[in-house]
Design a protein around this motif. Structure first.
Motif, PDB file in Angstrom:
ATOM      1  N   LYS A  59     -88.679  20.015 -44.306  1.00  0.00           N
ATOM      2  CA  LYS A  59     -88.371  21.672 -44.557  1.00  0.00           C
ATOM      3  C   LYS A  59     -89.876  22.316 -44.654  1.00  0.00           C
ATOM      4  O   LYS A  59     -90.035  23.230 -43.879  1.00  0.00           O
ATOM      5  N   LEU A  60     -90.622  21.871 -45.413  1.00  0.00           N
ATOM      6  CA  LEU A  60     -91.928  22.651 -45.820  1.00  0.00           C
ATOM      7  C   LEU A  60     -92.823  22.504 -44.642  1.00  0.00           C
ATOM      8  O   LEU A  60     -93.472  23.341 -44.232  1.00  0.00           O
ATOM      9  N   ILE A  61     -93.115  21.224 -44.194  1.00  0.00           N
ATOM     10  CA  ILE A  61     -94.369  21.112 -43.048  1.00  0.00           C
ATOM     11  C   ILE A  61     -94.052  22.109 -42.141  1.00  0.00           C
ATOM     12  O   ILE A  61     -94.547  22.853 -41.424  1.00  0.00           O
ATOM     13  N   PRO A  62     -92.809  22.088 -41.289  1.00  0.00           N
ATOM     14  CA  PRO A  62     -92.760  22.744 -40.224  1.00  0.00           C
ATOM     15  C   PRO A  62     -92.705  24.453 -40.515  1.00  0.00           C
ATOM     16  O   PRO A  62     -93.262  25.075 -39.625  1.00  0.00           O
ATOM     17  N   THR A  63     -92.180  24.806 -41.777  1.00  0.00           N
ATOM     18  CA  THR A  63     -92.163  26.170 -42.037  1.00  0.00           C
ATOM     19  C   THR A  63     -93.515  26.528 -42.368  1.00  0.00           C
ATOM     20  O   THR A  63     -94.019  27.557 -41.876  1.00  0.00           O
ATOM     21  N   LEU A  64     -94.278  25.776 -42.826  1.00  0.00           N
ATOM     22  CA  LEU A  64     -95.807  25.756 -43.170  1.00  0.00           C
ATOM     23  C   LEU A  64     -96.661  26.045 -41.950  1.00  0.00           C
ATOM     24  O   LEU A  64     -97.387  27.268 -41.466  1.00  0.00           O
ATOM     25  N   PHE A  65     -96.515  25.332 -40.663  1.00  0.00           N
ATOM     26  CA  PHE A  65     -97.253  25.344 -39.611  1.00  0.00           C
ATOM     27  C   PHE A  65     -96.517  26.253 -38.561  1.00  0.00           C
ATOM     28  O   PHE A  65     -97.309  26.640 -37.465  1.00  0.00           O
ATOM     29  N   SER A  66     -95.469  26.720 -38.741  1.00  0.00           N
ATOM     30  CA  SER A  66     -94.885  27.623 -37.870  1.00  0.00           C
ATOM     31  C   SER A  66     -95.188  29.119 -38.020  1.00  0.00           C
ATOM     32  O   SER A  66     -95.362  30.064 -37.510  1.00  0.00           O
ATOM     33  N   ARG A  67     -95.482  29.234 -39.482  1.00  0.00           N
ATOM     34  CA  ARG A  67     -95.737  30.491 -40.146  1.00  0.00           C
ATOM     35  C   ARG A  67     -97.431  30.530 -39.996  1.00  0.00           C
ATOM     36  O   ARG A  67     -97.677  32.005 -39.671  1.00  0.00           O
ATOM     37  N   TYR A  68     -98.155  29.623 -40.124  1.00  0.00           N
ATOM     38  CA  TYR A  68     -99.614  30.042 -40.639  1.00  0.00           C
ATOM     39  C   TYR A  68    -100.376  29.168 -39.667  1.00  0.00           C
ATOM     40  O   TYR A  68    -100.069  28.367 -39.094  1.00  0.00           O
ATOM     41  N   ASP A  69    -101.600  29.682 -39.290  1.00  0.00           N
ATOM     42  CA  ASP A  69    -102.842  29.096 -38.595  1.00  0.00           C
ATOM     43  C   ASP A  69    -103.462  28.532 -39.631  1.00  0.00           C
ATOM     44  O   ASP A  69    -104.093  29.479 -40.467  1.00  0.00           O
TER      45      ASP A  69
END
Length: 474
Positions: free
Chosen positions: A423-433
């Motif tokens: 859950k966290l990894i895709p959330t992190l990289f879809s939200r941020y550069d």
């Protein structure tokens, strides 16, 4: 790794200690029919509380005790059941993102390594006790828990090679009488939360029976009973389910509750944080892989700001990256030792005989680099290896992973880690550069020389996400 490359699959490390470097030996050492008990290394990893040893699911050597601890609660850890915890993981992810963005605005950079560890610990607090430890809110090591666990495993990694030293010092009753040992902060926290929750349940039961409970019975003037009535803690968290398990079977010792909750925190948080940092580091140091992941995330249709477990399971390249990070940077860096207990010994690696009493183990960092299984580029980052068809080669790679152990002593909490990570990894990289503050790569060092190596980065909300807001998940 160098020793096995030089000497082969079987390397003798001591008078009766053997390291095996091929995954083909996994069934013989860790298989359900192998029945090899854990070695004394794990006794060193049993913490003390009030001068008494606290055994748990991970560190007990007693197979009967392990079965007794595991049997009543195993069902709680199934992935089907753990998905019910997803809203509480979402709550912690939301706090993680908000707090990290606040620090970025104030300091221009963030130590993502530290924040990922804060996140991993607070998730365990949320789903186990309905109370985050407070790492994210304070951006600090609450009660020194992280430092204590680091020192505990640092001690164990060295003294675990000579377990007799632990008996002579840390676990010596005479030494503890003269110089009382410090109680484990993790055990202390778990015991305090268990006492609070049991007090709440007693007070609620008394109220339902029409009997007034005494003020302060729960230690804070009814605070937690009020919380329960207001619905501010999850009545289906791990603590609630553990208590229900004991209520159904009163024969279970009271200290089982401490063992279960302590295992959740001590064995679950740190390993998840290590794997989270490894995934982020590998992606940031391999732009081609990061670009592929961004492309996959951009083409996915997420229903909200936080990726759901169901959505994450459709992301094949994400899955490949997580597997590859676990392969190259396993959270466990030492052999998972077992003892040959059968009088006739055991044969491994095509005829090598190990007599009774031999301490034997496989180190994930060695096994995961076997070129016969993972290919000529086994030392290199290559998530694409996990995208090959599900043929025998792919099956052999899957069977060779020791990221969470193997056999009946496989980490019971691995599904918790997967729920957080996917859950966290895709959330992190879809939200941020996310970019490094400095381009330096990680270096493998002796942990006695370096306490913690930062993962200092800059984060910027991606252009396609600038208008999105963190919305509350009901």
């Amino acid at each position: 790794m160098a020793l096995h490359r030089r000497y082969g699959d079987v390397v003798r490390l001591g008078p009766n200690r053997i390291s095996i470097g091929t995954p083909l030996a996994i069934p013989a050492i860790y298989g359900t029919g192998a029945n090899l008990p854990k070695g004394d290394f794990y006794r060193v990893l049993q913490p003390l509380a009030h001068g008494r040893v606290v055994q748990g699911l991970f560190n007990t050597q007693d197979e009967r005790l392990h079965r007794a601890l595991k049997r009543p609660i195993a069902g709680i850890y199934s992935m089907t059941n753990l998905v019910s915890f997803e809203p509480y993981v979402d709550t912690t992810i939301r706090v993680f993102l908000e707090r990290m963005e606040t620090q970025q605005a104030a300091q221009k950079t963030v130590d993502l390594g530290a924040w990922l560890q804060f996140f991993a610990f607070d998730v365990m607090g949320e789903i186990t006790f309905s109370r985050r430890f407070g790492f994210l809110e304070t951006a600090s090591d609450v009660d020194g828990i992280i430092g204590d666990i680091y020192r505990f495993f640092s001690y164990g990694s060295a003294v675990g090679q000579m377990p007799l030293l632990d008996r002579l010092w840390a676990k010596n009753p005479l030494v503890n009488w003269i110089l009382p040992s410090k109680n484990s902060s993790v055990v202390a926290f778990a015991v305090a939360r268990a006492n609070e929750r049991e007090a709440v349940n007693k007070k609620l039961a008394a109220a339902e029976a029409g009997v007034d409970g005494e003020d302060g019975e729960d230690g804070e003037d009814g605070k937690y009973a009020d919380d329960r009535e207001e619905g501010t803690y999850n009545s289906r968290d791990f603590m609630s389910r553990f208590l229900e398990t004991r209520q159904k079977d009163p024969s279970l010792p009271a200290w089982f509750l401490t063992a279960w909750t302590t295992s959740n925190v001590q064995a679950g948080s740190d390993t998840t944080a290590i794997l989270l940092r490894a995934i982020v580091h590998f992606l940031l140091t391999h732009p081609a892989s990061l670009a592929k992941l961004h492309q996959e995330l951009a083409s996915a249709c997420f229903r909200g700001d936080i990726v759901t477990w169901k959505e994450s399971r459709e992301l094949r390249y994400l899955d490949a990256c997580i597997k590859e990070a676990g392969r190259l940077h396993s959270p466990v860096g030492l052999a998972m030792e077992r003892v040959v207990s059968a009088p006739q010994g055991v044969d491994v690696c095509g005829g090598t005989h190990l007599p009774q009493g031999t301490v034997v183990g496989l180190n994930p960092w060695v096994v995961h680099r076997d070129r016969r299984i993972f290919g000529a580029d086994a030392d290199e980052w290559n998530p694409d290896r996990w995208l090959r068809p599900k043929d025998e080669q792919r099956a052999a790679m899957e069977r060779s992973l020791l990221t969470f152990g193997a056999g009946h002593r496989t980490c019971l909490g691995k599904n918790i880690s997967y729920l957080e990570i996917y859950k966290l990894i895709p959330t992190l990289f879809s939200r941020y550069d996310i970019t490094f503050e400095t381009p330096d790569e990680w270096k493998l060092v002796n942990h006695w020389l370096v306490f913690q190596q930062g993962l200092n980065v800059r984060i910027n909300i991606r252009e396609d996400r600038e208008k999105s807001q963190l919305t509350e998940v009901q």
